[in-house]
Design a protein around this motif. Structure first.
Motif, PDB file in Angstrom:
ATOM      1  N   LYS A   1       0.866  -1.038   0.017  1.00 43.92           N
ATOM      2  CA  LYS A   1       0.164  -0.094   0.035  1.00 43.92           C
ATOM      3  C   LYS A   1       0.977   1.081   0.079  1.00 43.92           C
ATOM      4  CE  LYS A   1      -4.070  -2.100   0.468  1.00 43.92           C
ATOM      5  NZ  LYS A   1      -5.429  -1.824   1.276  1.00 43.92           N
TER       6      LYS A   1
ATOM      7  N   TRP B   1       0.095  -9.290   8.266  1.00 49.16           N
ATOM      8  CA  TRP B   1      -1.152  -9.150   7.472  1.00 49.16           C
ATOM      9  C   TRP B   1      -1.759 -10.312   7.240  1.00 49.16           C
ATOM     10  CZ3 TRP B   1      -1.927 -10.531   2.341  1.00 49.16           C
ATOM     11  CH2 TRP B   1      -3.113 -10.110   2.076  1.00 49.16           C
TER      12      TRP B   1
ATOM     13  N   ARG C   1      -5.492 -11.586   8.513  1.00 46.51           N
ATOM     14  CA  ARG C   1      -6.577 -11.363   7.695  1.00 46.51           C
ATOM     15  C   ARG C   1      -7.368 -12.792   7.851  1.00 46.51           C
ATOM     16  NH1 ARG C   1      -8.421  -9.155   2.399  1.00 46.51           N
ATOM     17  NH2 ARG C   1      -9.684 -10.837   1.516  1.00 46.51           N
TER      18      ARG C   1
ATOM     19  N   LEU D   1     -12.623  -2.275  10.137  1.00 47.43           N
ATOM     20  CA  LEU D   1     -13.890  -3.109   9.451  1.00 47.43           C
ATOM     21  C   LEU D   1     -14.980  -1.787   9.479  1.00 47.43           C
ATOM     22  CD1 LEU D   1     -13.936  -6.286  11.152  1.00 47.43           C
ATOM     23  CD2 LEU D   1     -13.443  -6.205   8.799  1.00 47.43           C
TER      24      LEU D   1
ATOM     25  N   GLY E   1     -13.901   0.735   6.872  1.00 52.46           N
ATOM     26  CA  GLY E   1     -14.093  -0.049   5.492  1.00 52.46           C
ATOM     27  C   GLY E   1     -15.255   0.124   5.045  1.00 52.46           C
ATOM     28  N   GLY E   2     -16.371  -0.441   5.670  1.00 53.30           N
ATOM     29  CA  GLY E   2     -17.347  -0.393   5.218  1.00 53.30           C
ATOM     30  C   GLY E   2     -18.567   0.592   5.442  1.00 53.30           C
TER      31      GLY E   2
ATOM     32  N   THR F   1     -18.196   3.021   1.827  1.00 52.24           N
ATOM     33  CA  THR F   1     -18.256   2.115   0.551  1.00 52.24           C
ATOM     34  C   THR F   1     -19.757   1.646   0.498  1.00 52.24           C
ATOM     35  OG1 THR F   1     -17.602   0.373   1.992  1.00 52.24           O
ATOM     36  CG2 THR F   1     -15.981   1.371   0.400  1.00 52.24           C
TER      37      THR F   1
ATOM     38  N   THR G   1     -22.408   3.170  -2.283  1.00 52.67           N
ATOM     39  CA  THR G   1     -23.183   2.248  -3.254  1.00 52.67           C
ATOM     40  C   THR G   1     -24.548   2.636  -2.975  1.00 52.67           C
ATOM     41  OG1 THR G   1     -21.407   0.713  -2.955  1.00 52.67           O
ATOM     42  CG2 THR G   1     -23.507   0.002  -4.075  1.00 52.67           C
TER      43      THR G   1
ATOM     44  N   MET H   1     -22.282  -0.468  -8.789  1.00 51.92           N
ATOM     45  CA  MET H   1     -20.979  -0.632  -8.531  1.00 51.92           C
ATOM     46  C   MET H   1     -20.062  -0.396  -9.650  1.00 51.92           C
ATOM     47  SD  MET H   1     -20.634  -3.523  -5.612  1.00 51.92           S
ATOM     48  CE  MET H   1     -21.137  -2.998  -3.871  1.00 51.92           C
TER      49      MET H   1
ATOM     50  N   ARG I   1      -0.844   1.534  -5.406  1.00 52.41           N
ATOM     51  CA  ARG I   1       0.453   0.707  -4.865  1.00 52.41           C
ATOM     52  C   ARG I   1       1.686   1.196  -5.018  1.00 52.41           C
ATOM     53  NH1 ARG I   1      -3.767  -1.676  -3.263  1.00 52.41           N
ATOM     54  NH2 ARG I   1      -4.400  -3.715  -3.335  1.00 52.41           N
TER      55      ARG I   1
ATOM     56  N   PHE J   1     -14.722  -4.805  -5.756  1.00 51.95           N
ATOM     57  CA  PHE J   1     -14.173  -5.076  -4.428  1.00 51.95           C
ATOM     58  C   PHE J   1     -12.784  -5.310  -4.667  1.00 51.95           C
ATOM     59  CE2 PHE J   1     -18.822  -6.166  -4.079  1.00 51.95           C
ATOM     60  CZ  PHE J   1     -18.926  -5.460  -2.842  1.00 51.95           C
ATOM     61  N   GLY J   2     -11.799  -4.841  -5.528  1.00 52.04           N
ATOM     62  CA  GLY J   2     -10.456  -5.043  -5.610  1.00 52.04           C
ATOM     63  C   GLY J   2     -10.238  -6.512  -6.209  1.00 52.04           C
TER      64      GLY J   2
ATOM     65  N   ARG K   1      -5.424  -9.159  -1.560  1.00 54.20           N
ATOM     66  CA  ARG K   1      -5.984  -8.134  -0.927  1.00 54.20           C
ATOM     67  C   ARG K   1      -7.195  -7.334  -1.290  1.00 54.20           C
ATOM     68  NH1 ARG K   1      -1.641  -5.131   2.623  1.00 54.20           N
ATOM     69  NH2 ARG K   1      -3.357  -4.881   3.702  1.00 54.20           N
TER      70      ARG K   1
ATOM     71  N   CYS L   1     -11.528  -7.061  -0.907  1.00 52.16           N
ATOM     72  CA  CYS L   1     -12.081  -6.545   0.148  1.00 52.16           C
ATOM     73  C   CYS L   1     -12.242  -7.821   1.158  1.00 52.16           C
ATOM     74  CB  CYS L   1     -13.556  -5.701  -0.257  1.00 52.16           C
ATOM     75  SG  CYS L   1     -14.400  -5.204   1.291  1.00 52.16           S
TER      76      CYS L   1
HETATM   77  C1  HEM Z   1     -19.934  -1.942  -1.340  1.00 52.68           C
HETATM   78  C2  HEM Z   1     -19.036  -2.223  -0.418  1.00 52.68           C
HETATM   79  C3  HEM Z   1     -17.687  -2.414  -0.258  1.00 52.68           C
HETATM   80  C4  HEM Z   1     -16.806  -2.091  -1.187  1.00 52.68           C
HETATM   81  C5  HEM Z   1     -17.100  -1.416  -2.966  1.00 52.68           C
HETATM   82  C6  HEM Z   1     -15.514  -2.214  -0.810  1.00 52.68           C
HETATM   83  C7  HEM Z   1     -14.185  -2.175  -1.610  1.00 52.68           C
HETATM   84  C8  HEM Z   1     -13.110  -2.566  -1.184  1.00 52.68           C
HETATM   85  C9  HEM Z   1     -11.758  -2.381  -2.139  1.00 52.68           C
HETATM   86  C10 HEM Z   1     -11.707  -2.162  -3.484  1.00 52.68           C
HETATM   87  C11 HEM Z   1     -10.895  -2.999  -0.942  1.00 52.68           C
HETATM   88  C12 HEM Z   1      -9.322  -3.210  -1.510  1.00 52.68           C
HETATM   89  C13 HEM Z   1      -8.484  -1.948  -1.505  1.00 52.68           C
HETATM   90  C14 HEM Z   1      -7.092  -2.253  -2.212  1.00 52.68           C
HETATM   91  O1  HEM Z   1      -6.762  -3.239  -2.707  1.00 52.68           O
HETATM   92  O2  HEM Z   1      -6.322  -1.201  -1.956  1.00 52.68           O
HETATM   93  C15 HEM Z   1     -11.312  -3.109   0.262  1.00 52.68           C
HETATM   94  C16 HEM Z   1     -10.401  -3.491   1.135  1.00 52.68           C
HETATM   95  C17 HEM Z   1     -10.991  -3.600   2.525  1.00 52.68           C
HETATM   96  N1  HEM Z   1     -12.442  -3.541   2.900  1.00 52.68           N
HETATM   97 FE1  HEM Z   1     -14.017  -3.332   1.725  1.00 52.68          FE
HETATM   98  N2  HEM Z   1     -15.612  -2.594   0.587  1.00 52.68           N
HETATM   99  C18 HEM Z   1     -17.056  -2.604   0.846  1.00 52.68           C
HETATM  100  C19 HEM Z   1     -17.376  -2.878   1.896  1.00 52.68           C
HETATM  101  C20 HEM Z   1     -16.474  -3.342   3.162  1.00 52.68           C
HETATM  102  C21 HEM Z   1     -17.226  -3.830   4.356  1.00 52.68           C
HETATM  103  C22 HEM Z   1     -18.629  -4.023   4.699  1.00 52.68           C
HETATM  104  C23 HEM Z   1     -16.337  -4.084   5.262  1.00 52.68           C
HETATM  105  C24 HEM Z   1     -16.119  -4.264   6.888  1.00 52.68           C
HETATM  106  C25 HEM Z   1     -17.071  -5.256   7.193  1.00 52.68           C
HETATM  107  C26 HEM Z   1     -14.933  -3.627   4.635  1.00 52.68           C
HETATM  108  C27 HEM Z   1     -13.522  -3.968   5.029  1.00 52.68           C
HETATM  109  C28 HEM Z   1     -12.422  -4.016   4.245  1.00 52.68           C
HETATM  110  C29 HEM Z   1     -11.122  -4.252   4.659  1.00 52.68           C
HETATM  111  C30 HEM Z   1     -10.702  -4.411   6.122  1.00 52.68           C
HETATM  112  C31 HEM Z   1     -10.248  -3.983   3.735  1.00 52.68           C
HETATM  113  C32 HEM Z   1      -8.767  -4.210   3.792  1.00 52.68           C
HETATM  114  C33 HEM Z   1      -8.518  -5.634   3.336  1.00 52.68           C
HETATM  115  C34 HEM Z   1      -7.098  -6.380   3.246  1.00 52.68           C
HETATM  116  O3  HEM Z   1      -6.164  -5.285   2.603  1.00 52.68           O
HETATM  117  O4  HEM Z   1      -6.830  -7.253   3.764  1.00 52.68           O
HETATM  118  N3  HEM Z   1     -15.212  -3.342   3.198  1.00 52.68           N
HETATM  119  N4  HEM Z   1     -12.630  -2.784   0.056  1.00 52.68           N
END
Ligand code: HEM
Length: 435
Positions: A51, A75, A79, A233, A236-237, A240, A244, A294, A305, A365-366, A370, A372
């Motif tokens: 990152k 990580w 994870r 969490l 992140g949630g 996003t 949406t 989306m 990155r 969602f990526g 890594r 989501c």
């Molecule tokens: C519409 C809903 C969501 C979208 C579009 C979304 C999108 C993303 C994307 C694109 C990434 C990757 C970022 C990267 O690669 O740099 C990510 C990572 C992450 N998201 Fe989501 N997210 C959503 C919902 C959520 C929810 C509900 C949570 C928690 C309950 C969450 C927690 C996280 C976390 C903790 C990461 C980091 C994961 C890691 O690096 O291991 N996200 N999200």
């Protein structure tokens, strides 16, 4: 670039192709916009990337060692634990959260006008707080929400102005920041401690504290690490899911015929009650509306990155410390993978209509390891909230309202909010008309 990142990314690809490069001051940036290159960066050669350090610099103060900015073996271990914890969250907690948050949104008498962007942001935060800390929610959701907004706004402001004054300074903005960090620390550490002491319900925080791996071996995590993961969490949630739902409401308000079809489906499945997890398989139209939303408005509109060891992508050798961008917004509007890319057309995701496209052409969602960690939960929340809203009310745009100007600080969202009128849905339009 600063004025309009989205158009800049699109134009860059149109003029120079899938691989393009530009500089901001001393920083060399490479944009890669082909699904094969996404697979190289996020999957096949993911070990060559981290990152971006500048994001870590501004946000790690409160994200700490949680998943979003963590790296390496630590990580990977975390994870696995967080994934396990999220799969354990009880369906009734998710359903109850939807009931409570939709009821809250619709509590004023209809019709009424709302700023959908603000409402959905708050709703999404409430959903996650309720899913993660089931029994303790009522008292903590508001203070945590206020604190989350302070942290988020501060991080963005400091990052965009390239300034970082010490956090101990006795000025109002730093005082607010310290207060917000304290609220998160005290609340979440308190919850983790109660769960370690065995004095709490089996909710998301409990599953973090007593995390297992997928083979069922208990690994657990200290209170502070559970706090870090819970913050990640929640953050992140928040935006996003909120963004949406906001854009889905906007698109449906603009396309009354698609809204009527989705509402008829939701009404046929749910009637007067809110949608629940068991309904998901019976809501294909609403599901496609969310998928298409989306695509057009990916909340995470671009992945970035930093190269940590020299690597070749798309035939170009990238030096260490350069920055790589995957413009998800441009990828999702590429006519090679999506016919009529600017058109809102949920049916493009119907199984019989799917245009053949490469695996990584659609990545809200990526991609790769890594991607989501909350994608299942986040997607389910979007579908169920939208279905629940549609059974009760009709979404209407103000006649004077121009298309939203898009803001791209971290998550894509309407710059000045999104006014929508919620009207009571007449029974005749609720009845199934799917045939
Ligand atoms: C519409 C809903 C969501 C979208 C579009 C979304 C999108 C993303 C994307 C694109 C990434 C990757 C970022 C990267 O690669 O740099 C990510 C990572 C992450 N998201 Fe989501 N997210 C959503 C919902 C959520 C929810 C509900 C949570 C928690 C309950 C969450 C927690 C996280 C976390 C903790 C990461 C980091 C994961 C890691 O690096 O291991 N996200 N999200």
């Amino acid at each position: 670039l600063r004025d309009d990142q989205l158009t800049y990314a699109l134009e860059l690809q149109r003029q120079y192709g899938d691989c393009a490069s530009f500089r901001i001051g001393p920083m060399r940036i490479y944009q890669f916009a082909h699904p094969e290159q996404v697979s190289e960066i996020c999957v096949k050669q993911a070990h060559c990337f981290h990152k971006v350090s500048s994001v870590k610099f501004y946000f790690k103060r409160w994200m700490r060692r949680g998943l979003l900015l963590n790296e390496g073996q630590d990580w990977q271990r975390q994870r696995r634990k967080v994934r396990w914890a999220l799969t354990q969250i009880d369906a009734s907690a998710v359903n109850h959260a939807i009931d409570a948050e939709v009821a809250r949104l619709l509590s004023p008498e209809l019709p009424h006008q709302v700023d959908m962007a603000a409402q959905m942001d708050r709703l999404a935060f409430g959903l996650n707080v309720r899913a993660l800390f089931s029994a303790d929610t009522e008292a903590i959701v508001e203070p945590l929400y206020e604190a989350a907004n302070v942290l988020h706004a501060t991080g963005i402001r400091e990052m965009l102005s390239f300034s970082l004054l010490p956090d101990w300074l006795p000025i109002p903005s730093k005082r607010a920041l310290r207060g917000a960090m304290r609220t998160f620390d005290q609340t979440l550490l308190g919850l983790a401690r109660r769960r370690h002491a065995g004095d709490a319900p089996p909710d998301g925080m409990n599953f973090l504290v007593h995390a297992r791996d997928l083979q069922g071996k208990t690994l657990g995590m200290p209170d502070r690490r559970a706090r870090d993961e819970a913050v990640n969490l929640l953050m992140g949630g928040k935006e996003t899911v909120g963004a949406t739902l906001t854009f889905a409401c906007y698109l449906l308000a603009q396309h009354p015929e698609i809204q009527a079809q989705a509402a008829a489906e939701a009404w046929a499945v749910c009637g007067e009650r809110c949608a629940q997890l068991d309904d998901l398989d019976h809501l294909p139209v609403v599901t496609r509306v969310i998928r298409e939303t989306m695509r057009l408005y990916p909340p995470v509109y671009s992945l970035s990155r930093e190269v940590i060891r020299p690597v070749t992508i798309g035939g170009y050798r990238l030096p260490k410390r350069s920055t790589v961008i995957i413009p998800i917004y441009a990828l999702h509007r590429d006519p090679r993978w999506f016919a009529e890319p600017e058109r809102f057309h949920p049916e493009r995701f119907a199984p019989q209509r799917q245009q053949p496209r490469p695996h990584y052409a659609y990545i809200p969602f990526g991609a790769g390891l890594r991607s989501c960690v909350g994608k299942e939960l986040g997607f389910q929340q979007c579908v169920l909230v939208l279905a629940s809203l549609l059974t009760r009310c009709q979404l209407r745009q103000l006649p004077t309202h121009a298309p939203p100007v898009l803001a791209t600080d971290i998550v894509l969202h309407p710059h000045d909010g999104l006014p929508i009128v919620l009207e009571s849905r007449q029974r005749s339009t609720r009845e199934p008309s799917l045939t």
